[in-house]
Each structure stands twice: as structure tokens, then as C-alpha cells.
Design a protein around this motif. Structure first.
Motif, PDB file in Angstrom:
ATOM      1  N   TRP A 359       0.847  -1.177   0.000  1.00  0.00           N
ATOM      2  CA  TRP A 359       0.000   0.000   0.000  1.00  0.00           C
ATOM      3  C   TRP A 359       0.889   1.236   0.000  1.00  0.00           C
ATOM      4  O   TRP A 359       1.859   1.319   0.748  1.00  0.00           O
ATOM      5  N   GLY A 360       0.530   2.190  -0.828  1.00  0.00           N
ATOM      6  CA  GLY A 360       1.284   3.431  -0.846  1.00  0.00           C
ATOM      7  C   GLY A 360       0.528   4.526  -1.557  1.00  0.00           C
ATOM      8  O   GLY A 360      -0.426   4.279  -2.296  1.00  0.00           O
ATOM      9  N   SER A 361       0.945   5.753  -1.311  1.00  0.00           N
ATOM     10  CA  SER A 361       0.319   6.893  -1.965  1.00  0.00           C
ATOM     11  C   SER A 361       1.385   7.783  -2.572  1.00  0.00           C
ATOM     12  O   SER A 361       2.543   7.820  -2.118  1.00  0.00           O
ATOM     13  N   CYS A 362       0.971   8.495  -3.603  1.00  0.00           N
ATOM     14  CA  CYS A 362       1.899   9.364  -4.307  1.00  0.00           C
ATOM     15  C   CYS A 362       2.454  10.441  -3.369  1.00  0.00           C
ATOM     16  O   CYS A 362       3.656  10.733  -3.381  1.00  0.00           O
ATOM     17  N   ARG A 363       1.594  11.023  -2.550  1.00  0.00           N
ATOM     18  CA  ARG A 363       2.046  12.118  -1.688  1.00  0.00           C
ATOM     19  C   ARG A 363       3.100  11.661  -0.693  1.00  0.00           C
ATOM     20  O   ARG A 363       4.075  12.373  -0.430  1.00  0.00           O
ATOM     21  N   GLU A 364       2.900  10.477  -0.090  1.00  0.00           N
ATOM     22  CA  GLU A 364       3.882   9.986   0.869  1.00  0.00           C
ATOM     23  C   GLU A 364       5.214   9.695   0.203  1.00  0.00           C
ATOM     24  O   GLU A 364       6.273  10.041   0.710  1.00  0.00           O
ATOM     25  N   ARG A 365       5.183   9.050  -0.965  1.00  0.00           N
ATOM     26  CA  ARG A 365       6.428   8.690  -1.644  1.00  0.00           C
ATOM     27  C   ARG A 365       7.119   9.907  -2.241  1.00  0.00           C
ATOM     28  O   ARG A 365       8.332   9.927  -2.395  1.00  0.00           O
ATOM     29  N   SER A 370      10.198  10.310  -6.345  1.00  0.00           N
ATOM     30  CA  SER A 370       9.363  10.786  -7.438  1.00  0.00           C
ATOM     31  C   SER A 370       7.874  10.702  -7.130  1.00  0.00           C
ATOM     32  O   SER A 370       7.066  11.356  -7.773  1.00  0.00           O
ATOM     33  N   GLY A 371       7.484   9.867  -6.187  1.00  0.00           N
ATOM     34  CA  GLY A 371       6.066   9.646  -5.917  1.00  0.00           C
ATOM     35  C   GLY A 371       5.525   8.417  -6.605  1.00  0.00           C
ATOM     36  O   GLY A 371       4.428   7.963  -6.295  1.00  0.00           O
ATOM     37  N   ASN A 372       6.283   7.849  -7.544  1.00  0.00           N
ATOM     38  CA  ASN A 372       5.817   6.660  -8.263  1.00  0.00           C
ATOM     39  C   ASN A 372       5.959   5.417  -7.383  1.00  0.00           C
ATOM     40  O   ASN A 372       6.816   5.363  -6.489  1.00  0.00           O
ATOM     41  N   PRO A 373       5.143   4.384  -7.604  1.00  0.00           N
ATOM     42  CA  PRO A 373       5.278   3.147  -6.825  1.00  0.00           C
ATOM     43  C   PRO A 373       6.550   2.409  -7.212  1.00  0.00           C
ATOM     44  O   PRO A 373       7.114   2.621  -8.301  1.00  0.00           O
ATOM     45  N   PRO A 374       7.045   1.529  -6.342  1.00  0.00           N
ATOM     46  CA  PRO A 374       8.241   0.740  -6.693  1.00  0.00           C
ATOM     47  C   PRO A 374       7.972  -0.125  -7.924  1.00  0.00           C
ATOM     48  O   PRO A 374       6.855  -0.565  -8.168  1.00  0.00           O
ATOM     49  N   ARG A 375       9.062  -0.378  -8.675  1.00  0.00           N
ATOM     50  CA  ARG A 375       8.929  -1.233  -9.869  1.00  0.00           C
ATOM     51  C   ARG A 375       9.055  -2.711  -9.525  1.00  0.00           C
ATOM     52  O   ARG A 375       8.574  -3.565 -10.264  1.00  0.00           O
ATOM     53  N   TYR A 471      -1.916   1.366  -5.073  1.00  0.00           N
ATOM     54  CA  TYR A 471      -1.277   2.680  -5.152  1.00  0.00           C
ATOM     55  C   TYR A 471      -2.340   3.757  -5.325  1.00  0.00           C
ATOM     56  O   TYR A 471      -3.198   3.663  -6.199  1.00  0.00           O
ATOM     57  N   ILE A 472      -2.306   4.760  -4.455  1.00  0.00           N
ATOM     58  CA  ILE A 472      -3.249   5.871  -4.521  1.00  0.00           C
ATOM     59  C   ILE A 472      -2.521   7.078  -5.097  1.00  0.00           C
ATOM     60  O   ILE A 472      -1.605   7.617  -4.461  1.00  0.00           O
ATOM     61  N   ASP A 473      -2.942   7.460  -6.252  1.00  0.00           N
ATOM     62  CA  ASP A 473      -2.314   8.620  -6.902  1.00  0.00           C
ATOM     63  C   ASP A 473      -3.030   9.876  -6.420  1.00  0.00           C
ATOM     64  O   ASP A 473      -3.958  10.382  -7.049  1.00  0.00           O
TER      65      ASP A 473
END
Length: 745
Positions: A359-365, A370-375, A471-473
Motif C-alpha cells: 500500500w502506498g500513496s503518491c504524496r507519501e512517496r 518521485s512519488g511513483n510506486p516501486p517497480r 497505489y493511490i495517486d
């Protein structure tokens, strides 16, 4: 002289039933397996009243015990037992007198043959809280009326009425008048002597008076004759009688008025002396009734404030009127019954083990990158967890959640409370689970065996971990005129035009003032790419079938006395030969909450709290559907609420729109009641688009109708319409399947 408190048996029966039911809703019964007490409920209409030899009143109330067997639950994981055994425990609640009050003296539940002894003990534990509860204290009323009553009252039953009697000797006659408006559910009866005493106590001793009871049907009245001696130059020359009519009247909300008018008998008085006679009698009456309010030449009144009334186990009596007959008069009113206690049974939603999730969000990352999720992911990557669990609705209380072998060692990793139970594991912990995880859940409102399955830990071909990415953008993405401003480009006039937003009064557009049904209609057996059109009041949707001949359409239909047609047409004009299934979430309108910038709703043990923020102020209300004011202002300390903006901004809807390649979106909403099944998107140009997830998220159709944004929390929902926030109840029935023809709600 008799004064009696009368209360309808039905009032006491309802209050006791709901009080006991409220306690049973959260009562656990710890029986040894395989026997499980699934839940306990009071039996409606089982209350009976009996007068015991010692004069007290026994109220019997049946409590039904629902018993299931653990092997039956294991045979159908996730489902309730299909045929629970039942038996009744008949409780005995004793009502007596303490000082001048009706009081519950004792409350017990004897064991019943064939039922677990633990069930009777559990009921007794709850009944113990009723002992000593005061139902009604009549002392403040006696004091307000200045009534003289004996010190030792007694109890009586008759005609569906329970009475606390002072000074009565003989058969009991109920005096509650159901023909009054509002009808009397309770009342204080004053016999003729007590009624006359209301006037006698206001006449000084030494004044000759004769009193008589003169009711005019249901309207009480007292006649009084007072003798006065006329004087001329200090000599008594004649006796004159002043004739009074005193009418006891009720003034809302809580005043008894003794309204008096008078005249005089001038028989034997010469006409030349009549004026002087009237003057002297007027002065005499004013001296006699010196504390009264004299509102006219020959009228006066006394106002007697009536005391505040105690609730009867949550049921609220009120003063409402006065009635009379030849026996005396009764002052009383209606009783607002306590809200019915919850009887809902346990419902569960199971989330089985599967792939590890991130679980992740753009703002936190974006704070560290960059804010993008891990590849790619490894087993020890931050945020990668393996999760499973079950959520509870209407559990009442969690009694236990026990894991079956061979997973007893995972009990320490299980988190559980009245809202649910589940695991949040590391990949290493999950790898040790090689068999399906099952647990027995016991709550106050039902028991279930829950199958959580087993984790699926796999590696991809490149050696990385197979992970489900959530992922929450939620980052701010600039487009249109804002992007031009950042790039320093010149704005055109069209850039400044705002796009359409949520319909300002979509309830009126749909004719849904009683609420609406949110449908997802699924069609099979279509030709790939062909169009299906669904038309209803206030909307039209066109959806194109996928390669498998499958199409999914959102539809909203108003609830009301008149059904509205929902018509389905194949553009090809061919008949619908495949299955047509309809899934429905019902949103039934409950109340208009007023204006709000943001709002929240939460159900806490059957009490619905509503939170609003408006122009910087925070408000918390309790929804009370049975009261005159549906929203009761609270201080906010009872419950934690986090108001959300309305219409909501669900990130899942925005993610679906972005995944479908849509930009220039001004509003994106999920179809209410269906999580992320479908999204309806509106562009700056006013185009409505239907987006569906799948192997690849795509545009599946076009939407001509209102944008409806609904915030759902448990069994309730909030939405903005017509400038104010509306409260709905939420109910999710099952799926209905049709074949051919038109669909009608």
C-alpha cells in the motif's frame, strides 16, 4: 381522599423489553463446545403482568435462546447455522413500592431444562442491572398539588393499567382516557375529594363555603358557594352568596390552571343597594383569594407548576391534558416510547489470504522521491505485507476468535475486536502457513467458522516477489490552464471556462425524494462491440459489449409510491437472449442535515452520530427519527468523527479515470454502494464517461445523467443535493437475474 398514578401496562412492557434487549445485544454466553449459544433475544409480545399475594407486580418476559452446534458451522464456513435450536427462559421482574415510587425490586431468570445453564446465568447477569431501577416517582407530583395522601400506598392492576394508589379502598377502576388528544398513556387520578381539595386549600379558614363536583363531560369543574355579610355604616344588613365556578385547565407544557369566575345571588337586596353589594363582594373575594391573579372584574386564576417527569427506562412521559368523569379528574399525557433496541444478527465479509500487498500513496512517496510506486519488490521491502481477515457488522460484542489446528501458534498474531479479526503478516511469517487458516468466531449476535485460505507467495521470472500493488495517486497533477501557467504559456478565453460539476439537485432530477436504488446491470450473450442503451427517469447510459459479449451498466432509480420504468434496448433490435442480472444497493432517505462543507456519519451501538464542519465550525448531532426534532445537538465527546468533503473525492475513481487514459477530468465518482466496480467520469467539456476495471481499465460507455457522489459508512450514507447534506440508510440486497424484455424497478 384518593390519589392514584396510572400507567398503561404496554408502556412498562415496551420499556422493560427494550431495556433487556439492549443488554442482550452485547451479551456473550461462554458455553463449552460443541454447543454454542448463537444469540439471545427478547420475545416480542411475551410480557404478562400478575399481582402477587404480597401486593407486588410480577412482570414475566421471555428471552429466546438460539443454540447452534460447532460441527454445523464447520460444514458451511462463512454461513450461519441453517437450523438453530431454540428455547425460552421466562424472566421474572418484580415491581414494588419504595417510598412513593414504582421500583424494580428484583429480576431473575430461572434455569430452563434443555438449555445451557450458562444462558440463564448470562441473562441473570444482565437482569441484575435492573434491580433497584426506579420507574416513576410520584412524590414531586404530590408535593406540587399539595395533596394530602396516606403514607402507605398499594398497587393494583386492571384493564391493561398498573396503578400506584394512595388512600384507595375497593375495586380498581382505570381512569386513562384514550379519547383525549393526545391520548393518555399515563396519568395522575384525583378523586372528587382530592379535586375539591385543590380549591378548599386556597380558601382561608372561617370563610363559610360549600364545594361540589360539577364535571361537564370530559371537562372538570368545581362549584363553590361562599357566604358574605353586607354592611351599611358598620351594621350587617344582609347575607349574600357568591357563586364560583372553578375549571381546572391544562396549559402546555406543564401548568395546571384553576380558572375561576363568580357571580352573586342578590335575592332580598333592594335594587338601590345592588351596586354597593357588588362592590363589597368583589372586595371580599379579592381578600379571600389574595394570592390569585385577578384577570377580570369577576374572574381570577391560580397557576400550579407541574414537575418535570422521570423517564421510564428510556421511555419519556409528558404532560398532555386533563380529563374528568363523575369519579374525579385525571391529569396526564402521552409517553414517547424508547427507541426499539437492535435485533440485527451478525454479518461478515471475508478477505482471504492471497498475494503479498503493498500500500502506498503518491504524496507519501513524493516526500522522498518521485512519488511513483516501486517497480519491483523483495520479501523484506518496506510496506509489503500479507493480509487476511473478516469484518463484522452487528456483532454486538466479540466473545472469542479461536484458530483451528494446526495454526494455534498464530493466535498471538491475530488482532480481533467487535469490528473484525485478521492478520497483518510479514512475508516470512506468511511463508510458514502451508494450510488453509480457519477460525471460529463467536460474537453476541452470532457465530461463524471463517476460512481465510492460505497465502500465495510466488516469485516472478526475474526473481522478484509477486506483489499486488495498491497505489493511490493523490498527488496534484497540473493540466489545462494550470499547466499553461506553470509553463509560462498564454491563457486563452476557453481555458477560463469551468467544467460541469455534480448536479446541484440530483434528487429532484431523479424524483428520488424518498431515496434511490443504485444498480449495476450485467448483460451476457451480446455481440462484441454492440451497444446497449438503458434509459430511466433523469438518465440515459450507453455501454458497449466487450470481446466476450459482456456489458456492465450503472443505473439509478428513484424509490417512491410510483415505480419508474428502467428500459433496456439493444441497438441491433435483437432480443436479449443472455442472462441479465441486477445488483442493487438501496439508499433510503432519512433526513436533511442542512449545510456543510464536510460531513461524516457513524453508527455507535445503534446510535447514529452525524458530524459536520461549516465555515470553520464543527457540529455533532444525534439522529433521532422518532422525536419532533430529528437532529439533537451533542457536544461531540461521545464519538470520534472525521468529516469528509461532499461530494467525496474517491481516489479509486480518479485512478480508474487515469488508467483509462482520460485527462481533463473535473469529477470522478464511483457508482454508489459498489466500491471500485464502476466509475462515472465527467470531463471539462461536459462529457459523461463510464469506466470499468479489468485486465486493462477502459472506457466502456457514455453517461447522460447526474453525477452522484455518496460517502458510505457502514449502514448509512451522506450525499449533497440541493445545497444541503442528505442522510440515507444503506441496504444491500442480493442479485436478481432476468431474461428478455424490459426491466422495471
Amino acid at each position: 381522599m384518593t390519589l392514584e398514578l396510572h400507567i398503561r401496562e404496554s408502556v412498562i412492557a415496551h420499556a422493560i423489553t427494550q431495556s433487556v434487549q439492549t443488554r442482550l445485544f452485547t451479551q456473550c454466553v461462554p458455553t463449552p463446545l460443541p454447543v454454542i449459544v448463537d444469540h439471545l433475544d427478547t420475545v416480542p409480545d411475551s410480557v404478562a403482568f400478575t399481582q402477587l399475594p404480597d401486593g407486588s407486580i410480577e412482570v414475566s418476559l421471555a428471552v429466546r435462546v438460539f443454540v447452534v452446534l460447532e460441527p454445523d458451522l464447520r460444514a458451511a464456513p462463512g454461513a450461519p447455522a441453517s437450523h438453530p435450536a431454540t428455547g425460552d427462559i421466562v424472566t421474572k421482574i418484580i415491581i414494588g413500592i419504595r417510598d412513593r415510587a414504582l421500583v424494580i425490586l428484583d429480576a431473575t431468570a430461572p434455569p430452563m431444562a434443555g438449555l445451557p445453564a450458562e444462558a440463564a446465568q448470562a441473562v441473570n447477569d444482565q437482569l441484575a442491572e435492573l434491580k433497584g431501577q426506579q420507574l416513576f416517582d410520584v412524590a414531586p407530583i404530590v408535593a406540587a398539588l399539595e395533596a394530602q395522601v396516606p403514607a402507605e400506598p398499594d398497587l393494583a392492576l386492571g384493564g391493561g393499567v398498573l396503578a400506584l394508589r394512595f388512600g384507595a379502598d375497593g375495586a380498581f377502576t382505570p381512569q386513562l382516557d384514550s379519547a383525549l388528544i393526545p391520548p393518555h398513556d399515563w396519568g395522575v387520578f384525583l378523586d372528587v375529594d382530592q379535586a375539591l381539595g385543590l380549591v378548599r386549600r386556597r380558601i382561608p379558614q372561617g370563610v363559610p363555603v360549600q364545594l361540589s363536583w360539577q364535571p361537564n363531560g370530559p371537562d372538570p369543574a368545581i362549584g363553590a358557594s361562599l357566604s358574605y355579610q353586607l354592611e351599611v355604616v358598620g351594621l350587617e344588613v344582609a347575607a349574600v352568596v357568591a357563586v364560583l365556578t372553578v375549571k381546572p385547565q391544562f396549559l402546555a407544557p406543564s401548568t395546571l390552571r384553576l380558572a375561576a369566575s363568580w357571580g352573586i345571588d342578590l335575592t332580598g337586596i333592594l335594587s338601590i343597594g345592588e351596586a354597593e353589594a357588588r362592590r363589597q363582594i368583589r372586595s371580599a373575594i379579592r381578600r379571600t383569594f389574595a394570592t390569585a391573579t385577578h384577570d377580570g372584574p369577576q374572574s381570577f386564576f391560580y397557576d400550579i407548576p407541574l414537575p418535570a417527569l422521570p423517564d421510564i427506562l428510556g421511555s419519556v412521559p409528558s404532560w398532555g391534558g386533563i380529563g374528568s368523569n363523575t369519579d374525579g379528574m385525571t391529569l396526564g399525557g402521552p409517553v414517547r416510547p424508547v427507541r426499539p433496541a437492535p435485533r440485527d444478527l451478525l454479518d461478515i465479509t471475508v478477505f482471504r489470504f492471497g498475494r503479498p500487498v503493498w500500500w502506498g500513496s503518491c504524496r507519501e512517496r513524493a516526500k522522498v522521491g518521485s512519488g511513483n510506486p516501486p517497480r519491483s519488490f523483495a520479501a523484506n521491502s518496506p510496506g509489503v505485507r500479507v493480509q487476511a481477515g473478516v469484518t463484522f457488522t452487528d456483532a454486538g460484542a466479540l466473545c472469542s476468535a479461536t484458530l483451528y489446528p494446526p495454526h494455534e501458534d498464530l493466535q498471538g498474531l491475530l488482532s480481533a475486536d467487535a469490528t473484525g479479526a485478521g492478520f497483518d503478516l510479514t512475508v516470512g511469517q506468511a511463508r510458514a502457513i502451508t494450510n488453509d487458516v480457519r477460525m471460529l468466531v463467536r460474537t453476541a449476535r452470532g457465530a461463524r467458522v471463517v476460512d481465510l485460505g492460505r497465502p500465495s507467495i510466488r516469485q516472478k521470472d526475474d526473481g522478484t516477489l509477486d506483489v499486488q500493488v495498491n497505489y493511490i495517486d493523490d498527488c496534484l497533477h497540473l493540466s489545462g490552464p494550470w499547466l499553461k501557467v506553470v509553463l509560462g504559456q498564454t491563457l486563452a478565453l476557453d481555458d477560463l471556462k469551468t467544467g460541469p460539476l455534480e448536479d446541484p439537485d440530483w434528487l429532484a432530477r431523479l424524483g428520488a425524494h424518498r431515496g434511490f436504488n443504485s444498480h449495476i446491470v450485467t448483460f451476457d450473450g451480446l455481440t462484441a462491440g454492440e451497444a446497449i442503451t438503458v434509459t430511466a427517469l433523469g438518465l440515459r447510459a450507453t455501454v458497449f459489449a466487450d470481446e466476450a459479449g459482456h456489458a456492465v451498466v450503472p443505473v439509478f432509480a428513484a424509490l417512491g409510491a410510483v415505480a419508474h420504468d428502467v428500459t433496456v434496448e439493444r441497438v441491433s433490435q435483437l432480443p436479449l437472449t443472455g442472462a441479465v442480472s441486477v445488483e442493487t444497493t438501496e439508499f433510503r432517505w432519512l433526513a436533511d442535515m442542512g449545510e456543510a462543507d464536510a460531513a461524516a456519519v457513524r453508527d455507535v451501538a445503534g446510535t447514529v452520530f452525524l458530524g459536520r464542519s461549516l465555515r470553520g465550525g464543527a457540529f455533532v448531532d444525534e439522529w433521532q427519527p422518532d422525536s419532533e426534532a430529528m437532529l439533537l445537538r451533542r457536544h461531540g465527546g461521545e464519538v470520534e468523527l472525521n468529516p469528509q468533503p461532499l461530494p467525496p473525492e474517491p481516489p479509486e475513481a480518479a485512478r480508474l479515470a487515469a488508467a483509462a487514459g482520460l485527462d481533463d477530468v473535473v469529477s470522478a465518482q464511483l457508482v454508489p454502494g459498489f466500491d471500485a466496480r464502476l466509475a462515472i467520469v465527467q470531463t471539462k467539456e461536459g462529457r459523461g464517461i463510464i469506466v470499468a476495471p479489468g485486465s486493462r481499465t477502459q472506457v466502456v460507455g457514455e453517461w447522460e445523467g447526474p453525477m452522484i457522489g455518496v460517502h458510505v459508512e457502514g449502514g448509512y450514507a451522506l450525499a449533497r443535493s440541493g445545497g444541503t447534506v442528505q442522510l440515507f440508510s444503506v441496504r444491500r440486497p442480493g442479485r436478481v437475474t432476468f431474461r428478455e424484455g424490459a426491466l422495471t424497478r
